[in-house]
Design an enzyme around this catalytic site. Structure first.
Site, mmCIF file in Angstrom:
data_model
loop_
_atom_site.group_PDB
_atom_site.id
_atom_site.type_symbol
_atom_site.label_atom_id
_atom_site.label_comp_id
_atom_site.label_asym_id
_atom_site.label_seq_id
_atom_site.Cartn_x
_atom_site.Cartn_y
_atom_site.Cartn_z
ATOM 1 N N GLU A 35 0.815 -1.228 0.000
ATOM 2 C CA GLU A 35 0.000 0.000 0.000
ATOM 3 C C GLU A 35 0.847 1.275 0.000
ATOM 4 O O GLU A 35 0.828 2.074 0.943
ATOM 5 C CB GLU A 35 -0.947 0.002 1.213
ATOM 6 N N GLU B 127 -6.123 -7.828 -0.524
ATOM 7 C CA GLU B 127 -6.695 -7.554 0.798
ATOM 8 C C GLU B 127 -8.148 -7.135 0.639
ATOM 9 O O GLU B 127 -8.462 -6.248 -0.140
ATOM 10 C CB GLU B 127 -5.947 -6.428 1.535
#
Length: 487
Positions: free
Chosen positions: A194, A386
């Site tokens: 991320e 995710e």
């Protein structure tokens, strides 16, 4: 033209995702050095009422206190769920569910305890050898993140993390060791978890002490530039050492909706999306997008770059785009609009969406929108690595966890994934976040649970660590065995 794809491909990678700092524990065993995540002190979110506090930040003063008197604080990521000693049991449970892939990360500080050593820590390398061998035993592909919200704390103390260019070469050295050691064992890699979360928490994403920089936004993008370079050099190294490997970048994808049809609101949604897409734009296309020129100018950001940086970026483009997806945002034109654009959780709520216990909007259709936009933009394979629901699970007297709410959440998102595949999106796989209960990233609590497997441990580390299958365990097993047909 070909016919519409009616379901997931036969080689679709079903599985679950974790991070080393949230599951391993054994923070001082096997030659491991201390990492930034080892200084994420527990701050009871229920006591403060801030249950939606996503990121942890650490100041230089706090770091000094934590280092001097660690016994005065709780650091849950230091104990995790003891995957370090229980990896065989946990991987066997993943295999029982039918996992095709297991996403995990490697702790940089377990391989290079301070990040500065010339030679890697053999005991750390051997641990991951055993984990990967256990995955191979069950036919599970490891999907490995090289840097997942942690790095050796010495690099924060000495260089203030990724604001320093010194870390680029140190990361390349680390990457080369991993590719050389695990070639043949690991096919799928992600360089940084991320990357766009640098805009939310400098310490979490980049190991930067925000009180030690003059301009946190400048520091976030400078750190990102250095991570871009490190990632590109890692990609280049992987193609030299392990040509069959597939290397991806990763972002936290948050779909942005305009609050109204007012043109200014619509334009703000475009700008918010650009700040999110900036990261994969650089990693997939190999250069900085033109829209960032004006943004940097208006924000007073001047990056420190060297001649040849553009060549490094161009030569290190990725094979696929990985992303997390938990929620969508609502944007509107207002004075603080650009500050809100990069945040994890928007204060503007969508009246059409229900909220989770942590006030996160639940938006499965937003996932389909994101999948279509990402694929239209990049035309490379996508990997949803995710997605999941954090909740306070209740263990019954007969040791059952009836988590229909989790099943409902994941079911709805899988349905939209399937629709996106019908739309023509090339989707490699799906790994739900926290497939086994783990320490929360932002709050360092245990009671915010995501897993299909319950771990008997509370927020302060008390419990037997017994693993217990939830109702969702058996449901996800059926999903995988039918390749997403039985939902």
């Amino acid at each position: 033209m070909t016919k519409v794809t009616d379901g997931f491909s036969k080689d679709f990678l079903w599985g679950g995702a974790t991070a080393a700092n949230q599951i391993e524990g054994a923070y001082n065993l096997g030659g491991k050095g201390l990492s930034t995540s080892d200084f994420a002190a527990f701050k009871d979110p229920y006591a403060t009422g801030k249950v939606n506090n996503f990121t942890f930040d650490v100041t230089s003063e706090e770091l000094a206190k934590y280092s001097e008197r660690p016994e005065d604080y709780l650091f849950p990521k230091r104990w995790g769920i003891d995957f370090y000693h229980r990896y065989k049991e946990d991987i066997a449970l993943f295999a029982e569910m039918g996992f095709k892939v297991f996403r995990l990360s490697i702790s940089w500080a377990r391989i290079f305890p301070t990040g500065l050593e010339d030679r890697p820590n053999e005991e750390g390398l051997a641990f991951y050898d055993k984990v990967f061998d256990e995955c191979e035993k069950y036919g599970i592909e490891p999907l490995v993140t090289m840097s997942h919200y942690e790095m050796p704390i010495e690099l924060t103390k000495r260089y203030n993390g990724w604001v320093s260019r010194e870390l680029v070469a140190l990361f390349e050295k680390y990457a080369r060791v991993l590719f050389d050691r695990y070639k043949g064992k690991v096919k799928y890699w992600i360089t940084f978890n991320e990357m766009n979360m640098n805009l939310n928490s400098l310490y979490t994403g980049a190991g930067v002490l925000a009180d030690k920089v003059e301009n946190s936004l400048q520091a976030a993008y400078q750190a990102s530039h250095h991570q871009f370079l490190a990632s590109a050099l890692a990609v280049k190294a992987a193609r030299e050492i392990s040509p069959d490997a597939k290397i991806g970048c990763m972002i936290n994808q948050i779909e942005s909706y305009a609050k109204t049809t007012k043109p200014e609101d619509q334009l703000q949604a475009v700008k918010a999306e650009q700040l999110n897409m900036f990261y994969p734009d650089v990693k997939v296309r190999g250069s900085y997008p033109s829209y960032m020129v004006r943004y940097f100018n208006e924000q007073g950001i001047q990056l420190n770059t060297l001649e040849g940086d553009d060549v490094i970026l161009a030569e290190g483009t990725v094979d696929y785009v990985a992303f997390s997806y938990y929620m969508s945002h609502v944007t509107e034109y207002r004075p603080d609009a650009m500050k809100l654009a990069g945040t994890f959780d928007s204060p503007i709520k969508n009246e059409y969406l229900e909220l989770s216990e942590w006030d996160w909007p639940i938006d499965p259709v937003g996932l389909r929108i994101s999948l279509n936009k990402l694929y239209d933009r990049y035309q490379v394979p996508l990997f949803l690595v995710e997605n999941g629901l954090g909740a306070k699970d209740v263990l019954t007297e007969d040791k059952k966890i009836h988590d229909e709410y989790r099943i409902d959440y994941i079911r709805k998102h899988i349905i939209e994934m399937k629709e996106a595949v019908k739309d023509g999106v090339e989707l490699m796989g799906y790994t739900t976040w926290g497939c086994i209960d783990l320490i929360s990233c932002g709050t360092s609590q245990m009671s915010k649970r995501y897993g299909f497997i319950y771990v008997d441990q509370d927020d302060k580390g008390n419990g037997t660590l017994e693993r217990i299958r939830k109702d969702s365990f058996y449901w996800y097993k059926d999903v995988i065995s039918t390749n997403g047909e039985k939902l």
